[in-house]
Motif scaffolding. Sequence first.
Motif, PDB file in Angstrom:
ATOM      1  N   GLU A  90     -18.287  40.341  12.342  1.00 12.59           N
ATOM      2  CA  GLU A  90     -18.151  39.242  13.306  1.00 12.59           C
ATOM      3  C   GLU A  90     -16.740  38.689  13.225  1.00 12.59           C
ATOM      4  OE1 GLU A  90     -21.399  36.265  14.129  1.00 12.59           O
ATOM      5  OE2 GLU A  90     -19.964  34.965  13.101  1.00 12.59           O
ATOM      6  N   ARG A  91     -16.112  38.565  14.435  1.00 14.67           N
ATOM      7  CA  ARG A  91     -14.732  38.040  14.499  1.00 14.67           C
ATOM      8  C   ARG A  91     -14.675  36.928  15.533  1.00 14.67           C
ATOM      9  NH1 ARG A  91     -10.127  39.427  17.436  1.00 14.67           N
ATOM     10  NH2 ARG A  91     -11.274  41.115  18.465  1.00 14.67           N
ATOM     11  N   ARG A  92     -14.112  35.787  15.143  1.00 12.76           N
ATOM     12  CA  ARG A  92     -14.004  34.634  16.042  1.00 12.76           C
ATOM     13  C   ARG A  92     -12.547  34.410  16.418  1.00 12.76           C
ATOM     14  NH1 ARG A  92     -18.196  30.009  13.821  1.00 12.76           N
ATOM     15  NH2 ARG A  92     -20.038  31.391  13.635  1.00 12.76           N
ATOM     16  N   GLU A  93     -12.337  34.149  17.725  1.00 13.35           N
ATOM     17  CA  GLU A  93     -10.973  33.906  18.215  1.00 13.35           C
ATOM     18  C   GLU A  93     -10.941  32.556  18.923  1.00 13.35           C
ATOM     19  OE1 GLU A  93      -7.562  35.985  21.037  1.00 13.35           O
ATOM     20  OE2 GLU A  93      -9.462  37.014  20.632  1.00 13.35           O
ATOM     21  N   SER A  94     -10.116  31.628  18.438  1.00 15.42           N
ATOM     22  CA  SER A  94     -10.014  30.282  19.025  1.00 15.42           C
ATOM     23  C   SER A  94      -9.291  30.338  20.372  1.00 15.42           C
ATOM     24  CB  SER A  94      -9.268  29.358  18.061  1.00 15.42           C
ATOM     25  OG  SER A  94      -9.092  28.090  18.650  1.00 15.42           O
ATOM     26  N   LEU A  95      -9.785  29.486  21.345  1.00 13.39           N
ATOM     27  CA  LEU A  95      -9.181  29.411  22.689  1.00 13.39           C
ATOM     28  C   LEU A  95      -8.279  28.201  22.835  1.00 13.39           C
ATOM     29  CD1 LEU A  95     -12.312  30.391  24.820  1.00 13.39           C
ATOM     30  CD2 LEU A  95     -10.487  31.855  23.966  1.00 13.39           C
ATOM     31  N   ASN A  96      -8.024  27.503  21.733  1.00 14.50           N
ATOM     32  CA  ASN A  96      -7.240  26.267  21.814  1.00 14.50           C
ATOM     33  C   ASN A  96      -5.861  26.484  22.417  1.00 14.50           C
ATOM     34  OD1 ASN A  96      -9.210  24.643  20.875  1.00 14.50           O
ATOM     35  ND2 ASN A  96      -8.363  24.357  18.809  1.00 14.50           N
ATOM     36  N   ARG A  97      -5.245  27.615  22.115  1.00 17.17           N
ATOM     37  CA  ARG A  97      -3.885  27.816  22.609  1.00 17.17           C
ATOM     38  C   ARG A  97      -3.845  27.801  24.138  1.00 17.17           C
ATOM     39  NH1 ARG A  97      -5.723  32.654  20.674  1.00 17.17           N
ATOM     40  NH2 ARG A  97      -5.534  34.510  22.021  1.00 17.17           N
ATOM     41  N   PHE A  98      -4.910  28.353  24.750  1.00 16.71           N
ATOM     42  CA  PHE A  98      -4.946  28.353  26.219  1.00 16.71           C
ATOM     43  C   PHE A  98      -5.145  26.944  26.767  1.00 16.71           C
ATOM     44  CE2 PHE A  98      -6.707  32.498  24.881  1.00 16.71           C
ATOM     45  CZ  PHE A  98      -5.698  33.310  25.356  1.00 16.71           C
ATOM     46  N   LEU A  99      -6.036  26.147  26.112  1.00 13.90           N
ATOM     47  CA  LEU A  99      -6.302  24.779  26.570  1.00 13.90           C
ATOM     48  C   LEU A  99      -5.064  23.898  26.449  1.00 13.90           C
ATOM     49  CD1 LEU A  99      -9.816  24.262  24.981  1.00 13.90           C
ATOM     50  CD2 LEU A  99      -9.303  24.725  27.380  1.00 13.90           C
ATOM     51  N   ILE A 100      -4.348  24.040  25.339  1.00 15.23           N
ATOM     52  CA  ILE A 100      -3.177  23.189  25.110  1.00 15.23           C
ATOM     53  C   ILE A 100      -2.072  23.539  26.098  1.00 15.23           C
ATOM     54  CG2 ILE A 100      -1.358  22.658  23.462  1.00 15.23           C
ATOM     55  CD1 ILE A 100      -3.468  22.900  21.260  1.00 15.23           C
ATOM     56  N   VAL A 101      -1.869  24.836  26.352  1.00 13.05           N
ATOM     57  CA  VAL A 101      -0.841  25.228  27.340  1.00 13.05           C
ATOM     58  C   VAL A 101      -1.203  24.699  28.722  1.00 13.05           C
ATOM     59  CG1 VAL A 101       0.149  27.215  28.528  1.00 13.05           C
ATOM     60  CG2 VAL A 101      -0.098  27.254  26.047  1.00 13.05           C
ATOM     61  N   ALA A 102      -2.501  24.784  29.092  1.00 12.35           N
ATOM     62  CA  ALA A 102      -2.921  24.280  30.411  1.00 12.35           C
ATOM     63  C   ALA A 102      -2.708  22.770  30.508  1.00 12.35           C
ATOM     64  CB  ALA A 102      -4.387  24.623  30.661  1.00 12.35           C
ATOM     65  N   ALA A 103      -3.041  22.044  29.389  1.00 10.53           N
ATOM     66  CA  ALA A 103      -2.855  20.590  29.385  1.00 10.53           C
ATOM     67  C   ALA A 103      -1.391  20.226  29.546  1.00 10.53           C
ATOM     68  CB  ALA A 103      -3.411  20.002  28.093  1.00 10.53           C
ATOM     69  N   MET A 104      -0.503  20.963  28.890  1.00 13.73           N
ATOM     70  CA  MET A 104       0.922  20.666  29.006  1.00 13.73           C
ATOM     71  C   MET A 104       1.421  20.905  30.415  1.00 13.73           C
ATOM     72  SD  MET A 104       1.757  19.496  26.107  1.00 13.73           S
ATOM     73  CE  MET A 104       3.520  19.459  26.326  1.00 13.73           C
ATOM     74  N   LEU A 105       0.938  21.982  31.029  1.00 15.52           N
ATOM     75  CA  LEU A 105       1.364  22.252  32.411  1.00 15.52           C
ATOM     76  C   LEU A 105       0.876  21.155  33.362  1.00 15.52           C
ATOM     77  CD1 LEU A 105       0.770  26.118  32.589  1.00 15.52           C
ATOM     78  CD2 LEU A 105       2.962  24.928  32.450  1.00 15.52           C
ATOM     79  N   LEU A 106      -0.380  20.700  33.179  1.00 15.79           N
ATOM     80  CA  LEU A 106      -0.902  19.621  34.028  1.00 15.79           C
ATOM     81  C   LEU A 106      -0.142  18.331  33.803  1.00 15.79           C
ATOM     82  CD1 LEU A 106      -4.749  20.246  33.851  1.00 15.79           C
ATOM     83  CD2 LEU A 106      -3.271  20.442  35.864  1.00 15.79           C
ATOM     84  N   LEU A 107       0.231  18.088  32.549  1.00 19.75           N
ATOM     85  CA  LEU A 107       0.978  16.866  32.251  1.00 19.75           C
ATOM     86  C   LEU A 107       2.318  16.863  32.963  1.00 19.75           C
ATOM     87  CD1 LEU A 107       0.733  14.280  30.585  1.00 19.75           C
ATOM     88  CD2 LEU A 107       1.895  15.454  28.716  1.00 19.75           C
ATOM     89  N   ILE A 108       2.969  18.037  32.972  1.00 20.56           N
ATOM     90  CA  ILE A 108       4.247  18.149  33.713  1.00 20.56           C
ATOM     91  C   ILE A 108       3.994  17.971  35.204  1.00 20.56           C
ATOM     92  CG2 ILE A 108       6.114  19.732  34.311  1.00 20.56           C
ATOM     93  CD1 ILE A 108       5.774  20.952  31.497  1.00 20.56           C
ATOM     94  N   GLY A 109       2.894  18.581  35.653  1.00 17.84           N
ATOM     95  CA  GLY A 109       2.576  18.440  37.082  1.00 17.84           C
ATOM     96  C   GLY A 109       2.297  16.999  37.461  1.00 17.84           C
ATOM     97  N   GLU A 110       1.618  16.257  36.594  1.00 16.43           N
ATOM     98  CA  GLU A 110       1.312  14.843  36.872  1.00 16.43           C
ATOM     99  C   GLU A 110       2.590  14.025  36.996  1.00 16.43           C
ATOM    100  OE1 GLU A 110       0.739  10.678  35.809  1.00 16.43           O
ATOM    101  OE2 GLU A 110       1.660  12.202  34.527  1.00 16.43           O
TER     102      GLU A 110
END
Length: 858
Positions: free
Chosen positions: A830-850
């Motif tokens: 069993e191997r687990r891969e965190s998706l946090n990097r995608f969420l944080i990049v999306a949040a930063m892009l939205l913050l710039i967009g805001e």
Amino acid sequence: MLPDFIPHDLILAHREALYLLAVPAVVLVWGLLFSPEMRGIWAPVMRALVLALFVFALANPQQVMRSEGAARPAVVDASASITPAMRTWTAALLRDQLKLRGSDPALTFGSKTLPGTIESVEKDFDSERPCTACAPSATDIETALFHLAADPDAHGGPAVLVTDGWENRGDMGRAISSLLSAQIRLDIFTPPGAKSIPNVAMTALTLPPALAKAAPFALGVTMLNLNDADVPGTITVYRDDAQIDQRRVTLKPGEQRFDFPVRTEEAGLASYSASFKADDPALDVYLEDDSLKGWVGVGAQRKMLILTDNSRDAQYLDTVVRRMGLDPTVVPVTAGQWSGNLAGYDAILINNVPRERLAPAAQSALAAYVERGGSLAMIGGDSSFGLGGYESSPLEKVLPVIMKPPQHRERQRALVLIIDKSGSMGRDNKLNYAKAAAVTVTRSLKDSDLVSVIGFDSQPFVVVPLEPFSQAKPYFDKMVGQLAAHGQTFLIPALRQAEHDLASSGAQIMHVVILTDGETGGTPDMYYDLVSRMHHEMGATISTIAIGREANVALLQAIARYGGGAYYQTDSPQNLPELFVEDFQAHGGEATMVEKSFAPHTTAPDQVLKDLAGRQLPPILGYDSTDLKPSADMSVYVDRNGAKEPIVASWRYGAGKALAVTTDASGRWSGQWVRSNVFQPVWDRLLVWLTPEAPSEPKIDVALGYIGGRIKIKLTDYGTASAGIVHVVNAIVTRPDGSKIETTLSEDVPGELSGSVEAAEPGNYYFQVHAAFGREQKFPPLAYTVSPAVNAEVPRPEPNFGLLEQLASATGGRLNPAISEITNARPVIERRESLNRFLIVAAMLLLIGEALVRRLTA
């Protein structure tokens, strides 16, 4: 390749963080309520989304991916006993039935174990010479199982072993504890046996390990023809390496036994062997298993006492006695080393022991021992028979020869010492030691002996003229002491001076000793002519002593050889006195000790030598001169000046037997017998005659066998007298390398003793069995030969089911289970891969967009 992945799942590592979504919801509602116009609502919406993304990041969403791992390692036999057909079967088992993948691990073994994969096993098995790196010439299952137990990936579950089970290295049973510690269960698969192998094997040699007395028996030879056609050939049977029978046979496929009638001729231990040779070598390509060897011990083991001057002189005798299955005790007779106890001995050998070493009581005890029925032999040497002072002794009375005193007839002796006094002799005190040697040797002279000392450099100097020692004694030491070292070296004039002096001396015994440390000058022919004339025409003997490595060694050796003397070489001048005395004693001409090359003759027929009677024996270089007693028998003699002097004589005295062997048994005189392999056959027959037959033997049945690298021995006592039963016996085992170990045979059931000894190496194992605690019960001589075939790597018609069943059951596994019963479970990874990097990049892009939206709508 089969797919590796199972459907994925999405999980939140910190689900409780989702309660924080209320914050972006409040931000969104606040922004919508208080936005002055519609275009201003985008900024709060984007801020709410950014906050929501950060909340999801705090919840740590993870993608879970599951895959199947590799199977536990498979252990695969790749030794030479696995035929191509068996390899094909193994590959099909691994891939098609057990469903192992090419990437799954495997341990391939012969005599070495190599880690690899199922794919590498298949590639090896497809080649003409599989797995050369794992040394397929032998099978070591033990080492392969230790590798498996040491592999963490194999722990805690079932593992597969594919082998025919015929190991010839190690012991797979020793690996069981390691497998149990690692919680490994072995499921074992055996390839089908080879249906047709171009091989013929001798599988058994059946013969009685022990007989109470000489008797006929049937020697059984069991042959196994592994071909699918008849194999004609020849079986040859040997006793002690001499052919006694041969038979043409035609071997049908399968097993056959052939019996050969055999009769033992002598007491002791005899080897019997059989070999097979096929007419067509192509039908028997594995020659390692074409012969077997066994042993038959006749009679109970006799105990023999060897009294000797020193242990070294008895080495040859000790070897022959042991080889015959007798039990020798070698006692060097010096002060206080022999108690005189004769109890329990079947024969006594007195090997070159002077009379003075045996107390009068001991001599009388030996004579009485013969009269009561014992057997005694006296063996020659420079301290035996007349030379040892046995004339008119109690032992002369029981021996078959008349002793001669050391001075049987008085003969005048002449000794000439030729000493090099050239300049080189002044170094390292060599001349001083030579002068000391000349003085020392005079202690062995009688007053009537003639003595002369000639010093030489380029000319001879007569220091002491040839005259009786009684006349020279007053000034001898002083004259020899005047020798001084100077000048060159030239030996010929000094040797001619010695010839001249000896020719007019009238002495019957003439001996010359030459001592030098350098070149002697002159040509070899000059010396050879002179020395040969002195030796053959005058009867003189000439010895040479070389000091150091600068002397003309080849010439000095030739002078000694042509002069009938001896050659000595020493790097230490301190040895010179000892060498002078040793040489004079050896060539001093005692009439009782004859040192000369003689060709012994044998008489025929002869009850002692038996089949050797009438044969010409190799020369001997000396013997003790004796005369044959009127009623004695002479088996071997030499012709000395027309008179027959005994070398081997025998007779019966009282109730016993006595033997006289006037040559030696140490190799000094009988060395040619040793080098010509005559010493052992002659002494075999002498000891057979000498060793008495016991009036009654214990009824002991012996069984010997070979199982799992150990020789098993079982003794069964069928005696009726309970007092004679021994409950514990010891066995001293002599291994092929000459080392000895001791084992104990203990009683499992009344009257039956058993034990075993490790015998991993092929060769002869000799057993000396004796009762413990000082009991007198005697046992037959025993031996067992471990055939080289036990280590042969050959295909077999069927696997070693018995051994493999033990291994499988010991680990909780099964032998050849149904494939459906095999649970070849693979571990789920069993191997687990965190998706946090995608969420944080999306949040930063939205913050710039805001920020951009607020600027545009401001």
